[in-house]
Every structure is written in structure tokens, then in C-alpha cells.
Enzyme design. Structure first.
Site, PDB file in Angstrom:
ATOM      1  N   GLU A  26       0.824  -1.228   0.000  1.00 40.78           N
ATOM      2  CA  GLU A  26       0.000   0.000   0.000  1.00 40.78           C
ATOM      3  C   GLU A  26       0.851   1.268   0.000  1.00 40.78           C
ATOM      4  OE1 GLU A  26      -1.577   1.777   3.476  1.00 40.78           O
ATOM      5  OE2 GLU A  26      -1.224   0.015   4.717  1.00 40.78           O
ATOM      6  N   LYS A 161      -3.094  -1.709  15.856  1.00 42.38           N
ATOM      7  CA  LYS A 161      -2.556  -0.848  16.913  1.00 42.38           C
ATOM      8  C   LYS A 161      -3.612  -0.608  17.964  1.00 42.38           C
ATOM      9  CE  LYS A 161       0.917   2.012  14.830  1.00 42.38           C
ATOM     10  NZ  LYS A 161       0.791   2.305  13.416  1.00 42.38           N
TER      11      LYS A 161
HETATM   12  N1  PSU Z   1      -2.587   1.595  10.753  1.00 44.67           N
HETATM   13  C1  PSU Z   1      -1.248   1.635  10.854  1.00 44.67           C
HETATM   14  N2  PSU Z   1      -0.538   2.229   9.867  1.00 44.67           N
HETATM   15  C2  PSU Z   1      -1.142   2.778   8.775  1.00 44.67           C
HETATM   16  C3  PSU Z   1      -2.563   2.716   8.673  1.00 44.67           C
HETATM   17  C4  PSU Z   1      -3.232   2.125   9.684  1.00 44.67           C
HETATM   18  O1  PSU Z   1      -0.706   1.139  11.820  1.00 44.67           O
HETATM   19  O2  PSU Z   1      -0.461   3.327   7.901  1.00 44.67           O
HETATM   20  C5  PSU Z   1      -3.237   3.278   7.470  1.00 44.67           C
HETATM   21  C6  PSU Z   1      -3.562   2.156   6.473  1.00 44.67           C
HETATM   22  O3  PSU Z   1      -3.436   2.651   5.172  1.00 44.67           O
HETATM   23  C7  PSU Z   1      -5.013   1.869   6.782  1.00 44.67           C
HETATM   24  C8  PSU Z   1      -5.526   3.256   7.090  1.00 44.67           C
HETATM   25  O4  PSU Z   1      -5.711   1.279   5.717  1.00 44.67           O
HETATM   26  O5  PSU Z   1      -4.477   3.854   7.843  1.00 44.67           O
HETATM   27  C9  PSU Z   1      -6.822   3.215   7.860  1.00 44.67           C
HETATM   28  O6  PSU Z   1      -7.368   4.502   7.924  1.00 44.67           O
HETATM   29  P1  PSU Z   1      -8.864   4.673   8.454  1.00 44.67           P
HETATM   30  O7  PSU Z   1      -8.821   4.280   9.890  1.00 44.67           O
HETATM   31  O8  PSU Z   1      -9.162   6.130   8.266  1.00 44.67           O
HETATM   32  O9  PSU Z   1      -9.718   3.785   7.628  1.00 44.67           O
END
Ligand code: PSU
Ligand code: MN
Length: 302
Positions: A26, A161
Site C-alpha cells: 500500500e 494498533k
Molecule cells: N494503521 C497503521 N498504519 C497505517 C494505517 C493504519 O498502523 O499506515 C493506514 C492504512 O493505510 C489503513 C488506514 O488502511 O491507515 C486506515 O485509515 P482509516 O482508519 O481512516 O480507515
């Protein structure tokens, strides 16, 4: 067809056509997940680790009105240097970022979508989005979970996390029929630490066993992805107290500043990183590399 907008790098297209293993990666982790220049260095290293483990890397992003599967040096650099000026692009954002011809960093959800379009079944990253703490009030549930329910891509990660409510995230995945596989562990890892206090659904100990489970799932027509949780190697794990304190403070600041919606996860990730100094960043890099290696081995076994 969205496929008309797909640009698959020749090396990736050849590997897919020949049935050789490919691992999707990603780009939100590059633009929003780490500071420059470590983000670009890590993106390159991750690709190298995928190669070293016998697969072709396909980093995914939206650039110049095209869905890119496999990026060159210049694209990685632009995504990393661009940082927060690059649009965070989840499922709902794809058509708008495409139409505007802007650069989009793809999240787990949108990377899964584009990987599936290209025919890639395995994707390695750091952590997935999930159900946020306090979601009972805010309804903040990552679109990643819904994507895992419907799109046939396995996501290799280091768990979730604890900026998230890990228990509720697992409940949501259960409701949506998404299996959570622990690689050589019964416990779901919590990204920086190997333990979360929550169990995975199934422990599998080899890439071959994971590939076989995925193959069976999909051959039965059970659509959707799977979470493959790969604990951070012990020597790179962080002390739980340090990370818990940083997360608690970050959550409080987000609340005080009224941070919400798509800004929430990047805000929390950046604050945790700042509050723990460089330590969490180096752990983060190590676990991503570890996941890239496992992803490549699963792709090879598929
Ligand atoms: N969690 C992490 N590192 C990240 C992300 C999440 O530990 O880089 C990023 C990923 O791209 C994940 C996104 O898909 O954040 C999720 O964002 P949201 O909670 O807004 O859907
Ligand atoms: Mn959210």
C-alpha cells in the site's frame, strides 16, 4: 470498467500472466504512515524483501488519473515527499482522486480493491484500520474491515494498533466472516507488541498452511479476504507501557482537538510516533519488512 484505468507495471503483469507470486503493497503507509525520507527508504526496502523471498512487489497508488500497480522510483519518491499533501484514498475516494488526476495514497481498503482488479491475492502492510475506541459514540469504523468482508485479498499485517479497540475490531471481523489467522501465534499481536490479550481464530505455522486455507476459502466461493497476523520479532518489539502511554496521550489530544473522520488515524499514528521518539518508527519499519517476507512466502505457496 475501472480496469480501463489500470496500469500494471510490465514486470508485475508478466509475473501474473505466468502465475508467479506477486505481493501488493500500500501507499498510505508511505505518504501518511512514516516521515520522509524514512518512508521512501522503507518502501524500497520492502520491495527488496519481497524480491528476496521469491515474489514480485506491486506497490499500489493513484497517480495522474491512473490506478498504478507497481511503481517506479520517481513515484515512490513523490508519494513519500508529498506526505500529507497526497490525498488519503480509501474506497469512497477512488473515483474522485482519479477524476481530478491527483496523487492518491491507497489505504488497506483501496489497495485491496486495486490488487483484486489486477489479480493479486496477497498484500503485505504494517497494520490494518479497525473499530476505533469510542466507536459506540463516534461510529468510527475503518472501511478496511468492510473491504476485508468482500474483496478476495489476504492482508498480512502485525495486527492492529491499540489506537483501536482491538476487541471490537475482532467482533466486527467475526460478524463479517473475515478469518483472523495467527502466524505461529495464538494471540493477536498489537503492532508494536507481540501481545494484545486477544486470541486469533486460527493459528497456522507455515506459509503453505495459510495458502492452503486461503485456496480452500476461495475455491468454495467464500468471498472476502483474511487477516494474517504476524507478530513483530521479539527483538524489535516496544515496551508495552511506553506505547500505551503514548497512545493514551494521543487519543486524549485527538479528542481535545476534535479530530475525526479520515484525519483520525493519521493524526493518532503521527502523534504516537512523535511521542515515542524514533523508537516506534524503527519498530514499525522492522515489522513491515517482516510482513513483506511472510507475504512473499504465502504468495509463493498459493
Ligand atoms: N494503521 C497503521 N498504519 C497505517 C494505517 C493504519 O498502523 O499506515 C493506514 C492504512 O493505510 C489503513 C488506514 O488502511 O491507515 C486506515 O485509515 P482509516 O482508519 O481512516 O480507515
Ligand atoms: Mn475512520
Amino acid at each position: 470498467m475501472l480496469n480501463d484505468y489500470l496500469d500494471i507495471q510490465p514486470e508485475v503483469a508478466q509475473a501474473l500472466a505466468a502465475g508467479r507470486p506477486v505481493v501488493a503493497l500500500e501507499s498510505t503507509i508511505i505518504s501518511h504512515g512514516m516521515p520522509y525520507p524514512q518512508n521512501v527508504e522503507t518502501a524500497r526496502l520492502v520491495e527488496q524483501v519481497v524480491r528476496d523471498n521469491g515474489a514480485v512487489p506491486a506497490t499500489i497508488a493513484i497517480i495522474g488519473g491512473r490506478l498504478k500497480v507497481g511503481l517506479d522510483e520517481a513515484a515512490l519518491e513523490a508519494l513519500g515527499k508529498g506526505g500529507y499533501s497526497v490525498a488519503k484514498c480509501s474506497r469512497r475516494d477512488i473515483p474522485f482522486v482519479l477524476a481530478a488526476g491527483k496523487m492518491g495514497a491507497t489505504t488497506v481498503a483501496s489497495t485491496m480493491i486495486i490488487a483484486a482488479m489486477a489479480g493479486i491475492r496477497v498484500f503485505a502492510t504494517g497494520g490494518i484500520g479497525g473499530v476505533h475506541r469510542g466507536a459506540q459514540e463516534t461510529f468510527d469504523i475503518s472501511a478496511d474491515l468492510q473491504e476485508l468482508a468482500h474483496t478476495d485479498v489476504a492482508v498480512v499485517c502485525a495486527g492492529a494498533k491499540s489506537i483501536l479497540d482491538i476487541g471490537l475490531t475482532l467482533e466486527y471481523l467475526e460478524t463479517q466472516g473475515v478469518p483472523v489467522i495467527g502466524y505461529q501465534t495464538e494471540e493477536l499481536p498489537a503492532f508494536y507488541t507481540r501481545e494484545s490479550g486477544f486470541k486469533v481464530d486460527y493459528r497456522l505455522d507455515t506459509p503453505e498452511a495459510i495458502a492452503e486455507a486461503l485456496r480452500l476459502k476461495w475455491s468454495l466461493g467464500l468471498e472476502g479476504g483474511a487477516v494474517v497476523a504476524n507478530p513483530i520479532p521479539q527483538e524489535f518489539a516496544m515496551p508495552k507501557e511506553a506505547i500505551d502511554a503514548a497512545i493514551a496521550q494521543s487519543l486524549q489530544e485527538a479528542d481535545e482537538q476534535g479530530v475525526k473522520g479520515k484525519a483520525s488515524t493519521p493524526f493518532l499514528l503521527a502523534r504516537v510516533c512523535e511521542l515515542t521518539g524514533g523508537n516506534s518508527l524503527s519498530s514499525n519499519i522492522k515489522l513491515v519488512l517482516n510482513n513483506a517476507a511472510l507475504g512473499a512466502r504465502i504468495a509463493a505457496a498459493l
